[in-house]
Write a protein that holds these residues in place. Structure first.
Motif, PDB file in Angstrom:
ATOM      1  N   LYS A 242      -7.266   9.589  38.183  1.00 19.78           N
ATOM      2  CA  LYS A 242      -8.263  10.610  38.499  1.00 19.78           C
ATOM      3  C   LYS A 242      -9.452  10.421  37.579  1.00 19.78           C
ATOM      4  O   LYS A 242      -9.400   9.639  36.619  1.00 19.78           O
ATOM      5  N   THR A 243     -10.532  11.111  37.862  1.00 20.21           N
ATOM      6  CA  THR A 243     -11.661  11.133  36.934  1.00 20.21           C
ATOM      7  C   THR A 243     -11.240  11.939  35.717  1.00 20.21           C
ATOM      8  O   THR A 243     -10.829  13.096  35.830  1.00 20.21           O
ATOM      9  N   VAL A 244     -11.305  11.304  34.544  1.00 20.48           N
ATOM     10  CA  VAL A 244     -10.738  11.900  33.342  1.00 20.48           C
ATOM     11  C   VAL A 244     -11.780  12.742  32.612  1.00 20.48           C
ATOM     12  O   VAL A 244     -12.857  12.256  32.267  1.00 20.48           O
ATOM     13  N   ASN A 245     -11.436  13.988  32.396  1.00 20.43           N
ATOM     14  CA  ASN A 245     -12.269  14.883  31.588  1.00 20.43           C
ATOM     15  C   ASN A 245     -11.593  15.065  30.235  1.00 20.43           C
ATOM     16  O   ASN A 245     -10.416  15.410  30.166  1.00 20.43           O
ATOM     17  N   TYR A 246     -12.341  14.817  29.168  1.00 18.36           N
ATOM     18  CA  TYR A 246     -11.719  14.893  27.849  1.00 18.36           C
ATOM     19  C   TYR A 246     -11.470  16.339  27.456  1.00 18.36           C
ATOM     20  O   TYR A 246     -12.170  17.259  27.852  1.00 18.36           O
ATOM     21  N   GLY A 247     -10.400  16.534  26.663  1.00 17.97           N
ATOM     22  CA  GLY A 247     -10.004  17.870  26.254  1.00 17.97           C
ATOM     23  C   GLY A 247     -10.492  18.231  24.867  1.00 17.97           C
ATOM     24  O   GLY A 247     -11.178  17.448  24.190  1.00 17.97           O
ATOM     25  N   ALA A 248     -10.104  19.407  24.435  1.00 15.47           N
ATOM     26  CA  ALA A 248     -10.553  19.926  23.142  1.00 15.47           C
ATOM     27  C   ALA A 248     -10.008  19.128  21.973  1.00 15.47           C
ATOM     28  O   ALA A 248     -10.565  19.176  20.871  1.00 15.47           O
ATOM     29  N   ASP A 249      -8.918  18.375  22.186  1.00 11.92           N
ATOM     30  CA  ASP A 249      -8.316  17.616  21.100  1.00 11.92           C
ATOM     31  C   ASP A 249      -8.812  16.183  21.020  1.00 11.92           C
ATOM     32  O   ASP A 249      -8.313  15.395  20.208  1.00 11.92           O
ATOM     33  N   ASN A 250      -9.778  15.823  21.846  1.00  6.16           N
ATOM     34  CA  ASN A 250     -10.362  14.487  21.757  1.00  6.16           C
ATOM     35  C   ASN A 250     -11.061  14.337  20.402  1.00  6.16           C
ATOM     36  O   ASN A 250     -11.864  15.185  20.013  1.00  6.16           O
ATOM     37  N   PRO A 251     -10.762  13.270  19.636  1.00  2.00           N
ATOM     38  CA  PRO A 251     -11.320  13.140  18.281  1.00  2.00           C
ATOM     39  C   PRO A 251     -12.829  12.960  18.240  1.00  2.00           C
ATOM     40  O   PRO A 251     -13.441  13.074  17.169  1.00  2.00           O
ATOM     41  N   TRP A 252     -13.445  12.678  19.396  1.00  2.00           N
ATOM     42  CA  TRP A 252     -14.893  12.497  19.463  1.00  2.00           C
ATOM     43  C   TRP A 252     -15.607  13.750  19.972  1.00  2.00           C
ATOM     44  O   TRP A 252     -16.840  13.761  20.061  1.00  2.00           O
ATOM     45  N   MET A 253     -14.872  14.778  20.305  1.00  2.00           N
ATOM     46  CA  MET A 253     -15.406  15.912  21.054  1.00  2.00           C
ATOM     47  C   MET A 253     -16.686  16.497  20.467  1.00  2.00           C
ATOM     48  O   MET A 253     -17.674  16.692  21.173  1.00  2.00           O
ATOM     49  N   ASP A 254     -16.695  16.792  19.168  1.00  2.00           N
ATOM     50  CA  ASP A 254     -17.820  17.513  18.584  1.00  2.00           C
ATOM     51  C   ASP A 254     -18.939  16.608  18.088  1.00  2.00           C
ATOM     52  O   ASP A 254     -19.891  17.086  17.457  1.00  2.00           O
TER      53      ASP A 254
END
Length: 468
Positions: free
Chosen positions: A433-445
């Motif tokens: 599927k098209t992957v949407n990153y979550g809140a725990d992605n280390p690059w998020m912020d």
């Protein structure tokens, strides 16, 4: 109908029947062979379980462990083990190795004196492993009683009881869980663990396999005077990842990726490869990981056959034909000095994620395969932001392309890792599927700040020890 009603007990009679001497008999035999081959093909397909990646998590150490290159040199100077000449070499190696100023050191290095204890090393791996597993189990909602396979890889740090036992004890996994603890296998161990999990999931139906990839820096910061061993200090940083795989058909809709191929090559039978990265004592009896001048040759000798195998599996027919034609022409017409044809792997995969290693390794790989800066972006930015976290680095790279919103349904992802031994592993995934990153992605912020333009400091300083 004679053939259709044939039983095994009738086989002798069938073989002596006059009909087999006729053209009709030959046709019947050919039909039987075709049916047999078709049955084998169907049975093989049926027995091969599809393996899915449900989710993965990369550990992000606390901000208190974040360190610039200048601070690391300052701390090392304060520890008092290295001369100013060696400190200068270390600084140049970090600058030219591709690291930025936001990588993570382990706690003992941040102290006024570097005197690590075993309990410090255990605390490091516990923080990394438990931190990533807590997030992964929470995000997936999979209970520990459902997980039947656990594979942990950590190259240098080894303890009794094992790290896999430590995890089983912490999370109270079921008593019949299958556990493996891979040690001493270098930066390719994470993908080796993936290949092992794939094989196990072919045998154990309706199961989950949990992989934990990490490394321990605490007790392995070299404090001697051998430059070839100081290189390790300059590149490796704290980090780890946890990955959950499944062969359960009910997990298709919730999984991120399907595992298509796992390819592994090992040239440890060669003394040159085997000794290119070697943990040993220096002349003063101080233990460190030695990197000798055979490393690049060993890497090429191991990565090349891996790329060829991957090419056979994923390249379009036009690229395969072009490669074969040029290969044959080079053999029969050597005087023409025809250049070797490098297949365009970009046509076969959407995301290429080679192990970060160090900048010279990425430079050489990019040049050899004729890849663009965009293709190499995830690897270079992971090296810049997190350093070399050993076997978990390729997961920080995948987290990067996910955070950029680049992984679309149907995309193929190629992870390539290599390390001591010498070993090379490739794993090919297809996005479900098209992957949407979550809140725990280390690059998020911080993903909006990347890519950054890195400063060129010239070639990597010479530090290789003579081969033995």
């Amino acid at each position: 109908m004679f053939v259709m009603n044939l039983n095994l007990k009738d086989l002798p009679e069938f073989l002596t029947h006059p009909i087999i001497n006729s053209n009709t008999g030959v046709m019947y035999l050919a039909l039987l062979v075709c049916l047999f081959l078709l049955l084998c093909f169907v049975m093989n397909k049926k027995s091969s379980c599809k393996v899915y990646l449900i989710d993965f998590v990369c550990y992000k150490p606390p901000a208190s462990q974040k360190s610039s290159k200048e601070f690391f040199v300052k701390q090392t100077r304060q520890h008092g083990y290295l001369t100013e000449d060696l400190l200068d070499f270390m600084k140049r190696a970090m600058d030219r190795g591709g690291l930025g100023d936001s990588t993570y050191l382990v706690e003992p290095i941040l102290r006024e004196s570097y005197k690590p204890l075993r309990k410090d090393a255990r605390r490091e791996v516990e923080m990394t492993i438990f931190g990533s597993l807590d997030m992964l189990l929470r995000n997936t909602g999979v209970g520990t009683d459902k997980i039947g396979i656990l594979i942990v890889n950590c190259s240098i740090y080894n303890t009794v009881a094992s790290l896999s036992s430590m995890i089983v004890n912490r999370y109270k996994f079921r008593e019949n869980i299958i556990t493996y603890n891979l040690v001493g296998m270098g930066c390719s161990a994470g993908l080796l663990a993936t290949g092992l999990a794939k094989q196990l999931l072919q045998v154990h139906q309706n199961s989950y396999a949990l992989i934990v990839s990490t490394e321990s820096i605490t007790e392995n910061c070299y404090i001697g005077k051998d430059r070839s061993k100081i290189v390790i200090n300059c590149c490796f940083r704290a980090g780890g990842a946890a990955i959950l795989l499944s062969n359960r058909p009910t997990d298709i809709k919730t999984s991120k990726y399907e595992l298509l191929h796992a390819i592994h090559d090992n040239t440890s039978s060669s003394d040159r490869s085997y000794k290119s990265i070697f943990r040993e004592e220096d002349n003063a009896g101080i233990v460190g990981v030695n990197v000798n001048r055979d490393l690049l040759a060993a890497a090429v000798a191991t990565i090349k056959p891996n790329l060829i195998t991957v090419g056979h599996l994923i390249l379009p027919i036009t690229e395969k034909l072009a490669y074969q034609v040029i290969y044959i022409a080079r053999k029969i017409l050597p005087l023409l000095k025809i250049q070797q044809y490098v297949p365009n792997y970009r046509d076969a995969v959407d995301h290429f994620l080679p192990h970060v290693g160090a900048k010279p390794v990425l430079d050489d790989l990019q040049k050899t395969l004729g890849l663009s800066d965009e293709v190499m972006e995830a690897s270079r930015m992971t090296l810049y932001r997190y350093g070399n976290t050993s076997s978990s680095s390729i997961w920080y790279e995948l987290a990067y392309v996910e955070a950029k919103g680049r992984v679309k349904e149907g995309d193929k992802v190629w992870q390539l890792a290599f390390g001591s031994g010498f070993k090379c592993s490739s794993v090919i995934w297809r996005a479900m599927k098209t992957v949407n990153y979550g809140a725990d992605n280390p690059w998020m912020d911080e993903i909006a700040r990347y890519p950054v333009t890195t400063t060129e400091f010239g070639p990597f300083p010479i530090a290789f020890a003579p081969s033995s």
